[in-house]
Design a protein around this motif. Structure first.
Motif, mmCIF file in Angstrom:
data_model
loop_
_atom_site.group_PDB
_atom_site.id
_atom_site.type_symbol
_atom_site.label_atom_id
_atom_site.label_comp_id
_atom_site.label_asym_id
_atom_site.label_seq_id
_atom_site.Cartn_x
_atom_site.Cartn_y
_atom_site.Cartn_z
ATOM 1 N N LEU A 131 0.822 -1.212 0.000
ATOM 2 C CA LEU A 131 0.000 0.000 0.000
ATOM 3 C C LEU A 131 0.855 1.260 0.000
ATOM 4 C CD1 LEU A 131 -2.854 -0.989 2.495
ATOM 5 C CD2 LEU A 131 -2.972 -0.848 0.001
ATOM 6 N N TYR A 132 1.887 1.290 0.835
ATOM 7 C CA TYR A 132 2.786 2.442 0.861
ATOM 8 C C TYR A 132 3.463 2.621 -0.496
ATOM 9 C CZ TYR A 132 2.452 2.420 5.997
ATOM 10 O OH TYR A 132 2.013 2.462 7.289
ATOM 11 N N LEU A 134 2.499 1.441 -3.500
ATOM 12 C CA LEU A 134 1.547 1.800 -4.547
ATOM 13 C C LEU A 134 1.188 3.274 -4.475
ATOM 14 C CD1 LEU A 134 -0.407 1.005 -6.825
ATOM 15 C CD2 LEU A 134 -2.096 0.422 -5.057
ATOM 16 N N ASN A 135 0.870 3.758 -3.286
ATOM 17 C CA ASN A 135 0.492 5.168 -3.141
ATOM 18 C C ASN A 135 1.663 6.097 -3.425
ATOM 19 O OD1 ASN A 135 -2.414 5.614 -1.990
ATOM 20 N ND2 ASN A 135 -1.659 3.799 -0.954
ATOM 21 N N ALA A 136 2.868 5.698 -3.038
ATOM 22 C CA ALA A 136 4.046 6.529 -3.332
ATOM 23 C C ALA A 136 4.274 6.611 -4.838
ATOM 24 C CB ALA A 136 5.278 5.952 -2.640
ATOM 25 N N LEU A 138 2.027 6.229 -7.200
ATOM 26 C CA LEU A 138 0.946 7.032 -7.788
ATOM 27 C C LEU A 138 1.204 8.519 -7.597
ATOM 28 C CD1 LEU A 138 -2.208 4.959 -6.757
ATOM 29 C CD2 LEU A 138 -1.206 5.180 -9.042
ATOM 30 N N ARG A 139 1.698 8.891 -6.423
ATOM 31 C CA ARG A 139 1.967 10.315 -6.168
ATOM 32 C C ARG A 139 3.152 10.795 -7.008
ATOM 33 N NH1 ARG A 139 -2.060 12.667 -5.150
ATOM 34 N NH2 ARG A 139 -0.994 14.418 -4.175
ATOM 35 N N SER A 142 1.953 11.270 -10.497
ATOM 36 C CA SER A 142 1.172 12.505 -10.673
ATOM 37 C C SER A 142 2.082 13.720 -10.715
ATOM 38 C CB SER A 142 0.139 12.650 -9.549
ATOM 39 O OG SER A 142 0.774 12.808 -8.297
ATOM 40 N N GLN A 159 2.428 14.779 1.447
ATOM 41 C CA GLN A 159 1.911 13.438 1.173
ATOM 42 C C GLN A 159 2.968 12.540 0.540
ATOM 43 O OE1 GLN A 159 -1.904 13.513 -0.970
ATOM 44 N NE2 GLN A 159 -2.238 15.557 -0.186
ATOM 45 N N ILE A 160 3.633 13.053 -0.481
ATOM 46 C CA ILE A 160 4.599 12.222 -1.207
ATOM 47 C C ILE A 160 5.807 11.890 -0.328
ATOM 48 C CG2 ILE A 160 6.060 14.014 -2.268
ATOM 49 C CD1 ILE A 160 5.876 12.476 -4.886
ATOM 50 N N LEU A 163 4.555 9.241 2.394
ATOM 51 C CA LEU A 163 4.351 7.929 1.786
ATOM 52 C C LEU A 163 5.682 7.285 1.383
ATOM 53 C CD1 LEU A 163 1.230 8.681 -0.430
ATOM 54 C CD2 LEU A 163 1.329 7.103 1.505
ATOM 55 N N THR A 164 6.598 8.095 0.860
ATOM 56 C CA THR A 164 7.907 7.568 0.472
ATOM 57 C C THR A 164 8.693 7.099 1.691
ATOM 58 O OG1 THR A 164 7.971 9.029 -1.463
ATOM 59 C CG2 THR A 164 10.056 8.072 -0.743
#
Length: 422
Positions: A131-132, A134-136, A138-139, A142, A159-160, A163-164
């Motif tokens: 999850l960490y 994937l979200n990193a 994605l950010r 973007s 956020q980035i 998450l990183t």
């Protein structure tokens, strides 16, 4: 009168279970004896004692166990018959105190290493890593696809960064566990004594986890410092305090496994719904026209061209961080409207990337006129609907007038002076 009880907020992971046991023994030598888990480690004052503790990783337990479950209690009974007094259990940790000099080891060295490794590579740890990560990703993606909208956003970088950091921490934890287990298994094969941890020598070792927590707190404080939205600051504080309060409460109450899972699911759903509702309310409130009218703008329609139009509404959006700033202005009159946005940065590569994005955004217009000399810029373009793209050394201006006005030199000078781009 000195305190008889105290709670210590201290945590260990499975690949440091012997560090955990040593810590409890060191505390007992100072007269503080471990009693149970609560919101932290609970100790009771007594006579100093050279106690021997064992902290084992019990595979039949669950990460959601807040207290000893039936299978853990059954294991504890077996261990007590082997000369170890069961103290308490939480998640996969089981804590024992040696009460018989003839007490036997609860696990073989190889089993202990495997248990610690399997505890480290639990299903929840793998899911968190995914999850960490994937979200990193994605950010970061973007950032590449929406550079101009992200590069100066403190919220985005908060956020980035978080998450990183979480992903890297989770990955390092798993890699460390794998590396440590390989070394320990080698010692087991050679018949050497093993120690699952890194503080056997008694020297001070930097806790990497504490460094990560410090970095996250610094990021959080920077984020709160840079954002202008008071409501967002309050919302973030409420989320953090609420989450910490929930964690404190559930660790203090220590419900049974099924109850704990149900409570955590309900809390997660309520928290997410609350965040969505609060965010919608905040941004809906920000879009209210009565608020928008109060926002000052550096340039209005009547500043650079003659007309009887009256400004009815303005909208301002601005963000900045250590890399630079972006300001977006919308001015609406009864008959006319203008918009302009200004990017500023000391880093040429950032402005180069933004320039590439904003200029490419006009590709649906084929008739583009160069007007670099008119603006005294490094580069200036005007498309066929009256939008100007102007590049200076440390700034970029995108200016649009819905009347499709071709700006004169005098008007351009007024605009540059008002926007302080000279």
């Amino acid at each position: 009168m000195s305190a008889k009880r105290k709670t210590v907020l201290k945590g260990f992971d499975y690949m440091h279970c012997d560090d955990f046991a040593k810590y409890l023994s060191d505390m007992a030598a100072k007269g503080w004896h471990f009693k149970e888990w609560g919101a932290g480690l609970k100790f009771e004052k007594g006579e100093p004692e050279q106690a021997v503790y064992a902290v084992e990783v019990f595979q039949k337990a669950s990460e959601n166990d807040m207290r000893p479950e039936p299978n853990t209690q059954e294991f504890a009974e077996y261990c007590e018959s082997a000369g170890w007094k069961f103290i308490d259990a939480k998640q996969k940790f089981c804590i024992f105190k040696k009460i018989e000099t003839t007490a036997i080891d609860l696990y073989t060295p190889g089993e202990r290493v495997n248990n610690a490794l399997r505890g480290t590579f639990s299903a929840s740890a793998i899911i968190l890593l995914f999850l960490y990560g994937l979200n990193a990703v994605l950010r970061w993606s973007s950032l590449a696809t929406m550079f101009e909208n992200s590069i100066f956003s403190s919220s985005f970088f908060f956020q980035i960064s978080v998450l990183t950091l979480l992903f890297v921490w989770q990955l390092l934890t798993l890699l460390y566990g794998l590396y440590k287990s390989i070394k320990l298994k080698k010692k087991v094969r050679m018949g050497e004594k093993i120690y699952i941890g890194n503080r056997q020598d008694g020297k001070y070792h930097i806790n990497v986890k504490d460094i990560y927590i410090l970095l996250l707190m610094i990021l959080l404080m920077y984020y709160f410092y840079t954002i202008d939205q008071v409501a967002l600051i309050i919302l973030n504080v409420v989320i953090i305090v609420g989450t910490m309060g929930f964690a404190f409460a559930i660790n203090k109450v220590r419900p049974e496994r099924d109850t704990s899972i149900a409570i955590q699911v309900v809390f997660a759903v309520v928290l997410m719904l609350s965040i969505v509702i609060a965010t919608i309310m905040i941004f809906t409130g920000n879009g209210d026209s009565s608020d928008a009218e109060k926002q000052e703008v550096p340039l209005t329609i009547t500043d650079y061209r003659e007309c009887d139009d009256v400004v009815e509404e303005t909208s301002v959006y601005a963000e900045q961080n250590l890399l630079g700033s972006v300001s977006r202005y919308f001015v609406y009159g009864k008959e006319n409207a203008i918009s302009y946005r200004i990017y500023k940065s000391e880093y040429v590569w950032i402005l180069d990337k933004i320039w590439e994005e904003v200029v490419n955004s006009k590709k649906y217009n084929e008739k583009v006129v160069e007007c670099t000399n008119d603006w005294g810029a490094q580069k200036a373009l005007r498309n066929n609907i009256g939008t100007y793209y102007v590049r200076y050394e440390n700034s970029i201006l995108v200016f649009s007038d819905d009347e499709d006005v071709y700006l004169s030199e005098e008007q351009i000078n007024i605009i540059l002076d008002k926007l302080e781009l000279r």
